[in-house]
Write an enzyme that holds these catalytic residues in place. Structure first.
Site, PDB file in Angstrom:
ATOM      1  N   GLN B 124       0.848  -1.168   0.155  1.00  0.00           N
ATOM      2  CA  GLN B 124       0.072  -0.019  -0.130  1.00  0.00           C
ATOM      3  C   GLN B 124       1.033   1.435   0.048  1.00  0.00           C
ATOM      4  O   GLN B 124       1.631   1.466   1.026  1.00  0.00           O
ATOM      5  CB  GLN B 124      -0.693  -0.150   1.241  1.00  0.00           C
ATOM      6  CG  GLN B 124      -1.881   1.012   1.433  1.00  0.00           C
ATOM      7  CD  GLN B 124      -2.517   1.162   2.787  1.00  0.00           C
ATOM      8  OE1 GLN B 124      -1.889   1.109   3.685  1.00  0.00           O
ATOM      9  NE2 GLN B 124      -3.774   1.400   2.636  1.00  0.00           N
ATOM     10  N   GLY B 125       0.788   2.218  -0.933  1.00  0.00           N
ATOM     11  CA  GLY B 125       1.541   3.314  -1.204  1.00  0.00           C
ATOM     12  C   GLY B 125       0.774   4.628  -0.869  1.00  0.00           C
ATOM     13  O   GLY B 125       0.335   5.474  -1.679  1.00  0.00           O
ATOM     14  N   SER B 127       1.083   6.297   2.739  1.00  0.00           N
ATOM     15  CA  SER B 127       1.818   7.399   3.944  1.00  0.00           C
ATOM     16  C   SER B 127       3.049   7.784   2.994  1.00  0.00           C
ATOM     17  O   SER B 127       3.864   7.259   2.252  1.00  0.00           O
ATOM     18  CB  SER B 127       2.087   6.584   4.955  1.00  0.00           C
ATOM     19  OG  SER B 127       1.175   6.232   5.502  1.00  0.00           O
ATOM     20  N   GLU B 242      -9.441  -1.393   6.024  1.00  0.00           N
ATOM     21  CA  GLU B 242      -8.414  -1.572   6.648  1.00  0.00           C
ATOM     22  C   GLU B 242      -8.793  -1.313   8.324  1.00  0.00           C
ATOM     23  O   GLU B 242      -8.187  -2.041   9.162  1.00  0.00           O
ATOM     24  CB  GLU B 242      -7.258  -0.311   6.650  1.00  0.00           C
ATOM     25  CG  GLU B 242      -6.249  -0.465   7.335  1.00  0.00           C
ATOM     26  CD  GLU B 242      -4.989   0.546   6.643  1.00  0.00           C
ATOM     27  OE1 GLU B 242      -5.228   0.977   5.459  1.00  0.00           O
ATOM     28  OE2 GLU B 242      -3.920   0.615   7.421  1.00  0.00           O
ATOM     29  N   GLU B 372      -5.472   8.526  18.122  1.00  0.00           N
ATOM     30  CA  GLU B 372      -5.832   9.867  18.655  1.00  0.00           C
ATOM     31  C   GLU B 372      -6.578  10.431  17.196  1.00  0.00           C
ATOM     32  O   GLU B 372      -7.683  10.992  17.517  1.00  0.00           O
ATOM     33  CB  GLU B 372      -4.386  10.685  18.577  1.00  0.00           C
ATOM     34  CG  GLU B 372      -3.757  10.679  19.837  1.00  0.00           C
ATOM     35  CD  GLU B 372      -2.920   9.188  19.803  1.00  0.00           C
ATOM     36  OE1 GLU B 372      -2.761   8.704  18.877  1.00  0.00           O
ATOM     37  OE2 GLU B 372      -2.774   8.566  20.890  1.00  0.00           O
TER      38      GLU B 372
END
Lengths: 336, 389
Positions: B124-125, B127, B242, B372
């Protein structure tokens, strides 16, 4: 353990009906008024509860009740919890449950139809301090695996109202011929059903608190912004949300297990009660805290729930007692 | 369903591969050497050939076309038997479901079957350095050049990047559009010129994560998934898979949720199970674990969600990852002095699995939206609180 949850159209209808009626009949101003009154309740409400069929919710049809299941009971208790219902519906329902679960045929025949019709007020009495005792005609006391029924008409029964933290739910100290009323431990099934009913009521109260506090946090401004936009306010509210939603899941898993006669029912009910104690008190404490100085006053509604939460905690075992019970049955560990 | 459950149980009893004779990673996030990779690929192939991967996916693309709920039964049984995890995590749980939802017929026919059998591995690209939780600020570029796109950019935390054949890649196709609008979603080949994979080392000493540098890499125009500029919408859908907020996995994600029994057994083995403090904590964990499972059940009961429909699906990843972390931490504390020992020390308990679990659990509380950020999202979407700026 693989909890299952079932919920039908009938239960959704019951919830809708209950919520509408309670919203209309018990706006918070009236709850406060009743809490400040001498008796703590209005006899007219009891008549209406009978008319709605709620007094006989768990009473078998053959005794004039609605013969609904644990899931329906959870639905109804959750809704009454939202409104802090100032009426002894819960101790009366527990009395009916006790009769259904542990009563003799003769006891059932004599009391269940009268309870369902609202003709006799019976309350469950597991100790000398009894919810709803002042206005009760009969006390249902666990005794030696069965039940003893103490009727006011038999004489010798004295009920002295207690000075209570939670004035939306009254209790009285009960003596018979001058001796404090004693009771044996309830049967496992009855104790578990009581845990379920109370946990459901507490879930409703915690959920109402969450809505109350979120509404305030969305409008109250400080530093030019609504306080709900600050993470220091938002994150504890989300922690309350997680607690409330997890509690509701356990309540409905326990109720489904009871309705399916699953052996997991008691475990799930005790888990629900344990979580209810922690979640309700936490939700109430955050409500007071996040309302700021106003939250600390009698004017804010938060304290009404905080007091209900604290007063509900010990009944049928607080979180520590429930966890002690659960620890003996942990997967992977031998019981002590 | 009960027939299926019995079949799976019988099959696992026959085919459980046992221990490989070397230390396996704890999840696909840590697969870092060829020995681990080959062993796990063989396991997924075996499971696929038995019919237990892609159970609910359409037959015409290589799935098994079984009824809804079948995969969950299979995954539960695999988890119960503590069978090894499935290697092609990103493909099975995220890339596959979005290709089925947004892909062209040609993309589905080309990509789904090899993904299920682990013949082709996915990464998965999303971030980038400097754009962790603020995904929309990504800077990788895709420029149209005839029948191709030219990709330039730098991606990080790329699980399985070293082994991947394909990447679900987010890149900016319109630099002038406002933040979310100019992003496109690609099904990009990895084994092409201009793609450089640099392994990252975790605090456990394990690999698994990588950086991927794209320099003038040309991918065909039909690598675009959906429309140009639709990338943000598809990325959001991917994140829902996800985070477990949407179901669609082809298998292998049914694990977790039965850890308390293991920790209770650990307490017993260490003769700490009579300690009332330990017992109280274990009971509390048991309640939280059961509530997690009950939440997953209730998320399927429409009538019990009506007041706050988004809460349960959005909660799942947050609560599961925090419980896993807290339990592993507690297990380490139970170990006492041995908690300071590491893999292969003869005094280490369970060969330091709990220490490794604890550290690896941060991958779950950070990846796919930090706890968070997820609390912000829950506060805003489920509770209607004002946006945090």
């Amino acid at each position: 353990m693989n909890p299952q949850i079932r919920y039908s159209e009938e239960q959704a209808l019951l919830r809708g009906e209950a919520r509408r009626w309670l919203d209309e009949r018990f706006p918070i101003a009236r709850v406060r008024e009743l809490a400040e009154s001498e008796a703590g309740e209005d006899p007219l409400d009891w008549k209406q509860l009978a008319g709605l069929g709620w007094l006989g919710l768990v009473v078998p049809e053959s005794f004039g009740g609605a013969q609904l299941g644990a899931t329906d009971l959870a639905v109804l208790m959750e809704e009454t919890g939202r409104r802090l219902l100032p009426s002894p519906l819960l101790p009366s329902t527990l009395a009916a449950l006790a009769l259904v679960t542990d009563g003799s045929d003769a006891q059932r025949k004599r009391f269940l139809p009268a309870i369902a019709a609202g003709e006799i007020r019976a309350v469950y009495a597991g100790s000398a301090s009894v919810w709803g005792a002042s206005s009760a005609d009969a006390l249902i006391v666990p005794r030696g695996g069965g039940l003893e029924i103490v009727e006011r008409s038999s004489g010798g029964l004295e009920t002295a109202p207690e000075i209570v933290l939670d004035r939306t739910r009254r209790s009285a100290r009960v003596t018979r011929n001058g001796v404090a009323l004693g009771a044996d431990a309830p049967s496992d099934r009855l104790a578990a059903m009581a845990c379920l009913a109370l946990a459901a009521e507490m879930a409703g109260g915690a959920d109402a608190l969450l809505a109350l506090t979120c509404a305030y946090a969305a409008t109250r401004e400080q530093f030019g912004k609504p306080i709900g936009s600050f993470q220091a306010v938002k994150h504890p509210l989300v922690n309350v949300l997680i607690g409330v939603e997890s509690l509701r899941s356990l309540v409905y898993a326990a109720a489904t297990a009871f309705d399916a006669n699953s052996p997991d029912a008691e475990t799930l009910a005790r888990m629900a009660k344990a979580l209810a104690c922690d979640v309700y008190v936490f939700a109430a404490s955050r409500a007071v805290q996040l309302h700021g100085g106003y939250g600390f006053t009698l004017d804010c509604d938060a304290h009404l729930y905080l007091k209900r939460a604290q007063a509900s905690r010990p009944a049928f075992g607080d979180a520590m007692a429930q966890r002690r019970w659960l620890a003996d049955r942990l997967p992977g560990a031998a019981p002590l | 369903m009960e027939t299926l459950r019995a079949d799976v149980r019988a099959w696992i009893a026959e085919n459980h591969p046992g221990e490989p004779g070397f230390k396996l990673p704890q999840s696909a996030l840590e697969v870092a050497d060829d020995r681990q990779f080959d062993w796990l690929r063989d396991w997924q192939r075996k499971l696929y050939d038995a019919g237990y991967v892609g159970a609910e996916w359409p037959r015409e693309y290589g799935g098994r076309g079984r009824e809804r709920g079948a995969q969950r039964v299979i995954d539960q049984e695999l988890a119960r038997a503590r069978a090894p995890f499935l290697l092609n995590l990103v493909g099975l749980s995220w890339a596959g479901p979005v290709i089925l939802r947004y892909g062209t017929e040609a993309q589905k026919r080309r990509l789904i079957a090899p993904l299920l059998r682990a013949d082709e591995i996915w990464c998965q690209g999303f971030s980038e350095p400097g754009a962790g939780s603020d995904l929309a600020s990504l800077r990788a570029k895709a420029v149209r050049a005839g029948d191709a796109f030219q990709i330039d950019g730098h991606k990080v935390w790329t699980t399985l990047g070293r082994y991947a054949d394909w990447c679900i890649l987010l890149a900016r196709t319109d630099p002038d559009a406002v933040k979310h609008a100019g992003i496109s979603y690609f099904l990009a080949p990895m084994k092409i010129p201009g793609v450089e994979v640099l392994p990252l080392v975790k605090m456990t000493g394990e690999g698994g994560f990588n950086q991927v540098i794209w320099t003038d890499a040309r991918i065909p125009a039909d690598a675009l998934l959906g429309r140009e500029g639709q990338g943000w919408e598809i990325a959001t859908a991917t994140l829902q898979f996800e985070r477990g907020a949407a179901e669609g996995s082809a298998g292998g994600s049914g694990g977790g949720g039965e850890q308390v029994g293991r920790v209770a057994a650990l307490a017993r083995a260490l003769a700490r199970d009579a300690d009332p403090v330990v017992r109280d904590r274990l009971a509390d964990f048991w309640i939280r674990e059961t509530a997690l499972r009950a939440n997953a059940q209730r998320a399927r009961v429409a009538g019990l969600l009506s007041d706050r429909p988004e809460a349960l699906p959005l909660m799942q990843k947050l609560t599961a990852s925090e419980l896993t972390q807290a339990l592993a931490d507690f297990a380490c504390e139970l170990e006492g002095d041995a908690a300071g020992l590491w893999i292969d020390d003869p005094g280490a308990i369970e060969n330091a699995d709990w220490q490794r679990s604890y550290m690896n659990s941060f991958a779950m509380t950070i990846a796919g939206g930090t706890s968070e950020i997820l609390r912000n999202i829950l506060g805003e979407r489920a509770l209607g609180l004002p946006k945090t700026r």
